[in-house]
Design a protein around this motif. Structure first.
Motif, short mmCIF file in Angstrom:
data_model
loop_
_atom_site.label_atom_id
_atom_site.label_comp_id
_atom_site.label_asym_id
_atom_site.label_seq_id
_atom_site.Cartn_x
_atom_site.Cartn_y
_atom_site.Cartn_z
N ASP A 107 37.57 26.93 39.21
CA ASP A 107 39.53 26.21 38.60
C ASP A 107 39.86 27.51 39.90
N GLU A 108 39.61 28.86 39.90
CA GLU A 108 39.59 30.17 40.32
C GLU A 108 39.25 30.29 41.45
N HIS A 109 40.33 30.45 42.93
CA HIS A 109 40.20 30.37 44.33
C HIS A 109 40.78 32.29 44.72
N THR A 119 38.21 54.16 56.42
CA THR A 119 37.54 54.13 55.56
C THR A 119 38.16 55.41 55.40
N ASP A 120 38.46 56.53 53.94
CA ASP A 120 39.08 57.57 53.26
C ASP A 120 37.70 58.35 53.88
N ALA A 121 37.86 59.47 53.24
CA ALA A 121 37.28 60.58 53.58
C ALA A 121 35.92 60.70 52.47
N TYR A 122 36.36 59.70 51.85
CA TYR A 122 35.23 59.19 50.76
C TYR A 122 34.72 58.09 51.00
N GLY A 123 34.98 57.69 51.36
CA GLY A 123 34.21 55.95 52.08
C GLY A 123 34.97 54.98 51.06
N ARG A 124 36.49 54.80 50.72
CA ARG A 124 36.93 53.87 49.81
C ARG A 124 37.23 53.04 50.84
N GLU A 125 37.35 51.74 50.94
CA GLU A 125 38.33 51.32 51.41
C GLU A 125 40.31 51.34 50.96
N VAL A 126 39.87 51.52 52.65
CA VAL A 126 42.35 51.53 52.83
C VAL A 126 42.32 50.09 52.62
N LEU A 127 43.02 49.96 52.06
CA LEU A 127 44.58 48.84 51.89
C LEU A 127 43.72 47.03 51.92
N SER A 128 42.87 47.02 51.22
CA SER A 128 41.98 45.43 51.20
C SER A 128 43.27 44.91 50.72
N VAL A 129 42.41 43.97 51.64
CA VAL A 129 43.93 42.11 50.96
C VAL A 129 42.48 41.54 50.80
N ASN A 130 43.50 40.62 49.64
CA ASN A 130 42.86 39.12 49.82
C ASN A 130 43.20 38.17 49.58
N LEU A 131 43.58 36.88 49.64
CA LEU A 131 44.38 35.65 48.84
C LEU A 131 43.62 35.42 47.86
N ILE A 132 44.16 34.89 46.78
CA ILE A 132 43.72 34.09 45.39
C ILE A 132 44.39 32.94 44.67
N VAL A 138 49.28 30.52 44.87
CA VAL A 138 48.73 31.25 45.40
C VAL A 138 49.25 33.26 45.39
N LYS A 139 48.37 33.83 45.64
CA LYS A 139 49.13 35.47 45.16
C LYS A 139 48.55 36.16 45.83
N VAL A 140 48.69 37.08 46.71
CA VAL A 140 48.16 38.03 47.46
C VAL A 140 47.69 39.03 46.75
N GLY A 141 46.61 39.53 46.72
CA GLY A 141 46.01 41.21 46.53
C GLY A 141 46.07 41.71 47.65
N LEU A 142 46.96 42.93 46.31
CA LEU A 142 47.09 44.22 47.50
C LEU A 142 47.62 44.93 47.30
N LEU A 143 47.29 46.33 46.96
CA LEU A 143 47.21 47.89 45.99
C LEU A 143 46.97 47.35 45.09
N ASP A 144 46.14 46.40 44.57
CA ASP A 144 45.59 46.58 43.18
C ASP A 144 46.90 45.64 42.32
N ALA A 152 54.29 40.67 48.35
CA ALA A 152 53.64 40.86 49.36
C ALA A 152 54.69 41.87 51.26
N ARG A 153 55.60 40.89 51.45
CA ARG A 153 56.46 41.18 52.13
C ARG A 153 56.95 42.44 52.57
N ASP A 154 57.89 42.74 51.06
CA ASP A 154 58.26 43.70 50.22
C ASP A 154 57.45 44.11 50.75
N LYS A 155 56.44 44.72 50.24
CA LYS A 155 55.22 45.92 50.22
C LYS A 155 54.87 45.89 51.88
N LEU A 156 54.45 45.37 51.80
CA LEU A 156 54.64 45.31 53.77
C LEU A 156 55.35 45.87 54.68
#
Ligand SMILES: [Zn+2]
Length: 182
Positions: A107-109, A119-132, A138-144, A152-156
């Motif tokens: 049920d959850e896509h 990545t940043d200095a700590y090896g963390r991923e930067v600006l990860s994004v996905n569709l959910i 449908v939502k855009v997973g961005l900036l947590d 999402a377009r406004d954030k972009l």
């Protein structure tokens, strides 16, 4: 005399309970209750399980044997068989979204997360994004955040503005300090 005979009989019975190979036959009391007759569907699945063992490692074969044992015990339990068939059959892709990576009944896509290649200095991923889609569209997973496409377009747009600012700073850093008058 009678006692001796009985004793001998008992000893013989014990001896008879031991196969020539040294293998001990289980006592009747230890045997599982008679297995129910297998339905043709169950027999079919058992055959598939045997075939599925070919060329597989020992762990996987042991797992298949375990499943086969459950089916033999149950005769034809739809629950056992459905689970087995689901395991044996190829996973069906999501019927709701072409971008969804989940398979089978769900049920959850979601699609796979992607991030900036750096990545940043700590090896963390930067600006990860996905569709959910958790069931609210449908939502855009961005900036947590779970953002609607519009949000999402406004954030972009905000991020683009920020990237332009970064670029101006870089240009400033590249300037020759001795020619600051320019
Ligand atoms: Zn899906």
């Amino acid at each position: 005399m009678k006692t001796a005979t009985t004793h001998t009989t008992t000893a013989s019975a014990l001896a008879a309970a031991t196969a020539p190979t040294g293998k001990v036959h289980p006592l009747l009391a230890d045997l599982p209750p008679a297995a129910p007759a297998l339905t043709s569907r169950a027999a079919d699945v058992l055959q598939q399980l045997e075939q599925a063992k070919e060329g597989q490692d020992a762990n996987y074969c042991a797992f298949l044997d375990l499943v086969a044992e459950e089916i033999r015990k149950a005769g034809d339990s739809p629950a056992v068989l459905d689970n087995v068939l689901a395991l044996l059959s190829p996973k069906t892709p999501c019927t709701a979204y072409a971008w969804c990576v989940k398979t089978g009944d769900h049920d959850e896509h979601m699609n796979a997360c992607t991030s900036a290649t750096c990545t940043d200095a700590y090896g963390r991923e930067v600006l990860s994004v996905n569709l959910i889609d958790w069931g609210q569209g449908v939502k855009v997973g961005l900036l947590d955040l779970d953002l609607t496409p519009g949000e999402a377009r406004d954030k972009l747009a905000e991020l683009r503005t920020h990237l332009d600012h970064i670029e101006r700073l870089i240009a400033l850093a590249e300037q020759d300090p001795t020619r600051a008058d320019q």
